[in-house]
Every structure is written in structure tokens, then in C-alpha cells.
Design a protein around this motif. Structure first.
Motif, short mmCIF file in Angstrom:
data_model
loop_
_atom_site.label_atom_id
_atom_site.label_comp_id
_atom_site.label_asym_id
_atom_site.label_seq_id
_atom_site.Cartn_x
_atom_site.Cartn_y
_atom_site.Cartn_z
N GLU A 146 34.67 -14.70 -1.00
CA GLU A 146 35.99 -15.10 -0.48
C GLU A 146 37.05 -14.96 -1.56
O GLU A 146 36.82 -15.30 -2.72
N ARG A 155 35.35 -23.75 2.64
CA ARG A 155 35.44 -22.31 2.39
C ARG A 155 34.81 -22.02 1.05
O ARG A 155 35.46 -21.96 0.03
N MET A 161 24.58 -20.85 7.20
CA MET A 161 25.01 -20.49 8.55
C MET A 161 23.79 -20.36 9.45
O MET A 161 22.73 -19.92 9.03
N GLN A 409 31.45 -19.99 16.32
CA GLN A 409 32.08 -18.96 17.15
C GLN A 409 31.02 -18.20 17.94
O GLN A 409 29.95 -17.91 17.41
N GLY A 441 27.60 -17.75 15.71
CA GLY A 441 27.41 -18.34 14.38
C GLY A 441 27.88 -19.78 14.29
O GLY A 441 28.94 -20.13 14.82
P1 ATP Z 1 36.80 -17.86 8.77
O1 ATP Z 1 37.74 -17.28 9.78
O2 ATP Z 1 36.93 -19.33 8.58
O3 ATP Z 1 36.78 -17.09 7.48
P2 ATP Z 1 34.81 -16.33 10.08
O4 ATP Z 1 35.38 -16.25 11.44
O5 ATP Z 1 34.95 -15.20 9.16
O6 ATP Z 1 35.35 -17.66 9.35
P3 ATP Z 1 32.16 -16.13 11.17
O7 ATP Z 1 31.85 -14.76 10.75
O8 ATP Z 1 32.58 -16.38 12.57
O9 ATP Z 1 33.27 -16.73 10.15
O10 ATP Z 1 30.94 -17.05 10.73
C1 ATP Z 1 30.39 -18.08 11.54
C2 ATP Z 1 30.68 -19.45 10.96
O11 ATP Z 1 30.34 -19.53 9.57
C3 ATP Z 1 32.15 -19.83 10.99
O12 ATP Z 1 32.50 -20.31 12.26
C4 ATP Z 1 32.22 -20.90 9.92
O13 ATP Z 1 31.84 -22.17 10.44
C5 ATP Z 1 31.17 -20.47 8.92
N1 ATP Z 1 31.81 -19.85 7.73
C6 ATP Z 1 32.40 -18.64 7.65
N2 ATP Z 1 32.89 -18.43 6.42
C7 ATP Z 1 32.59 -19.54 5.69
C8 ATP Z 1 32.84 -19.94 4.33
N3 ATP Z 1 33.46 -19.14 3.48
N4 ATP Z 1 32.39 -21.15 3.93
C9 ATP Z 1 31.74 -21.96 4.78
N5 ATP Z 1 31.49 -21.65 6.07
C10 ATP Z 1 31.91 -20.46 6.52
#
Ligand code: ATP
Ligand code: MG
Length: 581
Positions: A146, A155, A161, A409, A441
Motif C-alpha cells: 500500500e 490499512r 483476508m 466485498q 473477500g
Molecule cells: P480498499 O478499497 O480498502 O483498498 P479493496 O477493495 O482493494 O480495499 P478487496 O480487494 O476488495 O480490497 O479485498 C477484500 C477485503 O480485504 C476488503 O474488503 C478489506 O476488508 C480487506 N483489505 C483490503 N486491503 C486491505 C488492507 N490494506 N489492510 C487491511 N485489510 C484490507
């Protein structure tokens, strides 16, 4: 039966002071309560108490997956670059994808998600429509580099996950599993005690993706949403905008001198009319460089995503580009635009017969410009960023604004991966077809933080019983006293026998320290055992949620908690409330 947790032996280093770099309550309190420690930017260790919570969240998620027939697997965290080249994402994913090369010079990445891996896993063995549908899931560490890791578990770069993937022969079958998954995700949110909304992440218009985000409402959530008491909720970026544009009615079009007026606010004040009666103009160009002017109600903003949907490749014009196109910044209007400029207006303006707009001349505006008479609109579209107070597209009531944390999601992928990666099956009619896929996820570690965001006070965390590190903490005061410690031990055993997970704070600490730590760690129920109370056959019970305290007869304590034990095992998130009802 879980062993009684002895706090004198527990590795649970609590902190009296707030860590300096922790802005959010969840970040601060998970550190202070000794649940986790930071190792580097976006990298955390879970300590024993935090691990208990994380395991419970994971267990709830896994159980809901099993209940809808998804099957647990475990894929490697490290993935070969080859399959990412096949899908095209090796180049598309960008710097969030952490890449590495092994000793033989072969490239790999640290899994940020597993669509490629699962597609490559099943493509040679899932061969016939008769084997479909199939849903597989895993709960595993993910890595995303990130750009701004922050807010602790919210984050982070490495995070836990639960990711699930489903394979189908038909769209109907995908829809069925998608609905089952959505139901499971709703139950997961409920069992975690979260206040949540299912949010339309895309407005579902043609070409839109079918996806829903589950958002825990929180003051400091990263996402901005609008929601309605009827149940409708949407991402503020993507939600449909229905707002009130009003008419400033004149007797035909009139040109007015508006010296020094350049903004909507200035125009509204100058004319003494509401901003909703002034039309805001924004100029841009499409992918081929053709000029477009958008009109939206004066109190709303043009939304980027929607502008791009209406005009693919849309980009705002720079001041120089506006000048060379013959457009007047601060005084643009649909009347008398240069030849060839296209006019697209927000659909909320369609029924506004007369507009107050720029006159395409510095220092002048038109009022009473008649739509269809004085000017022509080439296209109507949903263009505005929705905001609180706009009408709910589902029921018409006023929308409320909120912020949310995306905890999970669900997504209909279609054939994106199966086509690019050649994952096909033999359909009933004898032809080879690509799988229709879904992916789903849950942020397990982020969910833990989201719960703390919703459930805390100045003293610390307030865990819902469903994921608390233990349900009850027995707090003996004056540990060296001959009577208090054995009595506390007996109470802990009796409560354990009822099916509760119990901790006992048998540390040689002052009462004040124990009370502060119990509140900080956030055990749902505290049973305080003191010498004076014992002499009267009483203990003090404190409900962390409300701070209420009540004396209970020692003899009847266990029997009075039987109802709470039943409620807990029936899945009640706050099973102790009834004790204080
Ligand atoms: P975001 O928009 O917050 O970056 P994302 O839509 O990219 O998340 P997904 O690919 O949908 O994330 O991943 C499924 C789930 O994993 C997310 O709904 C979130 O709860 C979790 N997640 C994603 N990125 C992170 C992160 N950097 N740290 C902690 N949890 C995360
Ligand atoms: Mg997401």
C-alpha cells in the motif's frame, strides 16, 4: 473447554500512554490493550489476546462459508509470475504487487489476491458442467504494498483476508451463489456486532459491474456513503443522484450585467436566488479531443466517474485550452457556444424550463434561458456527486451521509480470468465454454479493527461477546488474602463450567491497575471479588458495555448467569445485557 486464562502468566503488555503515531481509536487501543505490536510500516504481530480475537473472527467467517457450501482450501502465499502474465495483471497491478525473484531467476509475487492462482488450480480438473457450481475459500495472509499504510489493521500491508471464488456454467448459477455469499456476509457483520450497510459500489448502469461492498459505519471510515432508512445505500462516488434543481422564472431570456461574478455562489448572491437555480458549467474534452460542456445544478459537483461514463476519456480543460476553444471561465452557458461544442446536462435539469447561466461573455449572464428554445442540450445523464439531502433513488426520502469502513466485498467477475487464462469446461451442449466466476473477500483483520472503531470509550475497548478474548474476567482484589484468591478461583471454575471463557486477573497489582486494564482490554463482563463483599457473601459484577455495576449473591451467581450462557451459545452478541435489565 478453554483453559482459564491467568493474567499473571499472560503475555499481554498493556500501555498506560497513547502511542504517538496512532490516530484512530482502533489502532491506539489494540496497541494499548496489548493485542498487537507494530514491526514495521503496515506490518503487525498479533499478541495472545489479539490472536484470540482474530481467531474468533476467522471462525465466524469460516463457519458462514461452510454453511453455504463453500469448501476450505489453502493456496500458496507466493505465486508464480507466469499466471499473472496470462491474466495481464503482472503489468496492470502496479507497485502494490510485491515481486521477487528466486535463486534460479524465476519471478514470483506475494499474493495480494488469488484469482489467477485459483483459476490455474482448477482449470485442468474442473472439466464438465456436471461438476459445477463449485465454491472454494481460504483464510490467509495477503500482502499489498500500500502506498500509505495507516490506521493499524485498517490499512496494513500484510493482512488477513478470507477470499472465496466460485465457478459456474451459467449466469443464473453465479447469481445464486452471489446471493448466498451476500447473505453470509450479512450474517458475518451481524455476528461481529457491526452496524453496517450493504453499499452499491457501482450504480448498476449498463456496463457497470455487479458488486456490493459491506461497510461498517464509522466516523473515521475512509469511504463516504449515502444511505436511507429504507435500506438503500451507495458509495457517494457512484450512487445515483436525484436532487432538486429549481427554476428562476423570467419573462423570456434576459441578459444581465454581472460584473465580477465568476462562481455559482457569487451569481446566486448577486441575483438573490438559490444556488439550485443557477446552472454550473464545466468544460472538458473527450478521448478524441472534442470539446464538451457539462451542466449540473449549482449546488452539486460534477462526478469524475460519471463524467467518464457519459463521455469516455473525459478530461477537464485547462485554462489555456478553454481560452483557445473560445470559452469563458466563470461565465459559460449553453446559449451561443462556439460551433461544434457538445452540451451534456445532468438529468435533474431536464424539467427545469428556464436556466440562469453564463452568457459566454465576461461579466454577463442570462436568466430565463429556455431549454429547447434558446438553447439545445445534446444529451442528458446522471452526472452529479450524490450528497446528503438528495432524494433516495429507491424511496424518495432524503438521504443521510455517513462514513464507512469496507469490511468485505462480493463481486461478479464473469469470464475475465477464465477467458484470459483459458479455463474452460464442457457444457451440456458439448461446447467448450469459459467458467463464469465470482469472487468474495472479507478483511478478517480489518473487521477486528472496525469492531473496535464502533465499540470503545475513553477507557478502552468494549468487545462484543462473540469475539471477546474471553467472555468474563474475574478480578480478585487483595490477592494475598487467604479467602479472596480461592473464592475467585472457584467463581472462575463455576463460570467456566457454564460454558463461558474466563480470565482471572491474579496479578499482584493494585485494584486501580486491574480495573483500568480490565476496561482497556474490554472483557464484556467483570466479576470483582473483594474481601469486604465476600464477608457478606457478595461479588460485584460490571457490564463493560454500559459501565453498570451490581452486587450479586455469591451463592446464586452461577445460576443467575445460566440465561446469559444460553444466550451466548444461541449467538447473542450481547448476552449479558439481560442481567442488568
Ligand atoms: P480498499 O478499497 O480498502 O483498498 P479493496 O477493495 O482493494 O480495499 P478487496 O480487494 O476488495 O480490497 O479485498 C477484500 C477485503 O480485504 C476488503 O474488503 C478489506 O476488508 C480487506 N483489505 C483490503 N486491503 C486491505 C488492507 N490494506 N489492510 C487491511 N485489510 C484490507
Ligand atoms: Mg474491495
Amino acid at each position: 473447554m478453554t483453559a482459564i486464562m491467568r493474567m499473571s502468566r499472560a503475555y499481554a503488555p498493556t500501555l498506560k500512554e497513547d502511542p504517538s503515531d496512532a490516530e484512530l481509536a482502533s489502532h491506539r487501543l489494540l496497541l494499548r490493550a496489548g493485542m498487537m505490536r507494530k514491526n514495521a510500516a503496515g506490518l503487525y504481530s498479533f499478541l495472545p489476546l489479539g490472536m484470540k480475537v482474530l481467531n474468533k473472527v476467522e471462525a465466524i467467517v469460516n463457519e458462514e462459508m461452510d454453511n453455504i457450501g463453500a469448501q476450505q482450501i489453502l493456496m500458496p502465499f507466493v505465486q508464480p509470475a507466469e499466471i499473472w502474465h496470462e491474466s495481464g495483471r503482472w503489468d496492470d497491478y502496479g507497485p502494490e504487487l510485491a515481486r521477487m525473484t528466486d535463486r534460479h531467476g524465476v519471478e514470483y509475487c506475494l499474493g495480494p489476491t488469488h484469482e489467477e492462482l485459483i483459476t490455474s488450480l482448477v482449470r485442468n480438473e474442473l472439466r464438465s458442467y456436471k461438476q459445477l457450481p463449485v465454491s472454494l475459500y481460504q483464510t490467509q495472509v495477503k500482502f499489498r504494498d500500500e502506498i500509505r499504510p495507516r490506521f493499524g489493521l485498517m490499512r496494513s500491508r500484510e493482512f488477513l483476508m478470507k477470499d472465496a471464488y466460485s465457478f459456474h456454467a451459467t449466469q443464473e448459477s453465479l447469481q445464486e451463489t452471489y446471493d448466498d455469499m451476500s447473505g453470509a456476509y450479512e450474517r458475518i457483520c451481524d455476528r461481529l456486532g457491526l452496524v453496517w450497510r450493504a453499499v452499491e459500489a457501482d450504480s448498476g448502469q449498463i456496463g457497470g459491474k455487479v458488486t456490493t461492498e459491506f461497510m461498517a459505519l464509522a466516523e473515521y471510515g475512509e469511504a463516504e456513503i449515502v444511505h436511507c432508512e429504507c435500506g438503500y445505500a451507495a458509495d457517494a462516488e457512484a450512487g445515483e443522484c436525484r436532487c432538486a434543481a429549481t427554476m428562476y422564472e423570467r419573462d423570456g431570456m434576459q441578459k444581465v450585467s454581472t460584473p465580477g461574478v465568476h462562481t455559482i455562489e457569487e451569481l446566486a448572491t448577486f441575483l438573490g436566488i438559490p444556488e439550485t437555480s443557477c446552472m454550473k458549467a464545466l468544460s472538458g474534452k473527450d478521448a478524441d479531443g472534442n470539446i464538451v460542456v457539462f451542466f449540473v445544478p449549482g449546488d452539486h459537483e460534477l462526478n469524475d466517474i460519471k463524467a467518464n461514463r457519459a463521455v469516455p476519456g473525459f478530461e477537464l480543460l485547462t485554462d489555456e485550452e478553454m481560452e483557445s476553444a473560445g470559452l469563458f471561465k466563470g461565465s459559460m452557458g449553453p446559449v451561443g457556444l462556439p460551433e461544434g461544442v457538445r452540451v451534456i446536462a445532468d438529468w435533474n435539469l431536464k424539467d427545469v424550463a428556464q436556466w440562469a447561466v453564463g452568457a459566454n461573455e465576461d461579466g454577463f449572464h442570462y436568466v430565463g434561458a429556455r431549454n429547447g428554445v434558446d438553447f439545445k442540450v445534446d444529451g442528458w445523464a446522471d452526472l452529479c456527486e450524490v450528497k446528503p439531502g438528495d432524494a433516495c433513488p429507491a424511496c424518495g426520502k432524503a438521504l443521510e451521509g455517513a462514513r464507512g469502513i469496507e469490511v468485505s466485498q462480493v463481486f461478479q467477475l464473469g469470464t475475465k480470468y477464465s477467458e484470459s487464462m483459458g479455463a474452460t469446461f464442457m457444457d451440456e451442449d458439448g461446447t467448450e465454454k469459459p467458467f463464469i466466476m465470482g469472487c468474495y473477500g472479507v478483511g478478517v483483520s480489518r473487521s477486528m479493527a472496525a469492531v473496535v472503531e464502533q465499540y470503545h470509550d475513553d477507557a478502552g475497548i468494549i468487545w462484543p461477546a462473540s469475539i471477546a478474548p474471553a467472555h468474563i474476567c474475574v478480578v480478585p482484589l487483595a490477592v494475598n488474602d487467604d479467602t479472596v484468591h480461592p473464592a475467585a478461583q472457584k467463581i472462575a471454575e463455576d463460570l467456566q463450567a457454564l460454558g463461558f471463557e474466563v480470565a482471572i486477573d491474579d496479578r499482584k497489582e493494585r485494584a486501580g491497575v486491574k480495573f483500568a486494564d480490565a476496561d482497556l482490554i474490554g472483557w464484556p463482563l467483570q466479576v470483582v471479588v473483594g474481601k469486604r463483599g465476600l464477608a457478606e457473601g457478595k461479588v460485584e459484577v460490571k457490564l463493560r458495555r454500559t459501565g453498570e455495576k451490581r452486587d450479586f449473591e455469591l451463592d446464586s451467581l452461577a445460576s443467575q448467569l445460566e440465561g446469559a450462557a444460553r444466550a451466548l451459545h444461541a449467538g447473542e452478541v450481547n448476552p449479558f445485557d439481560e442481567l442488568f435489565a
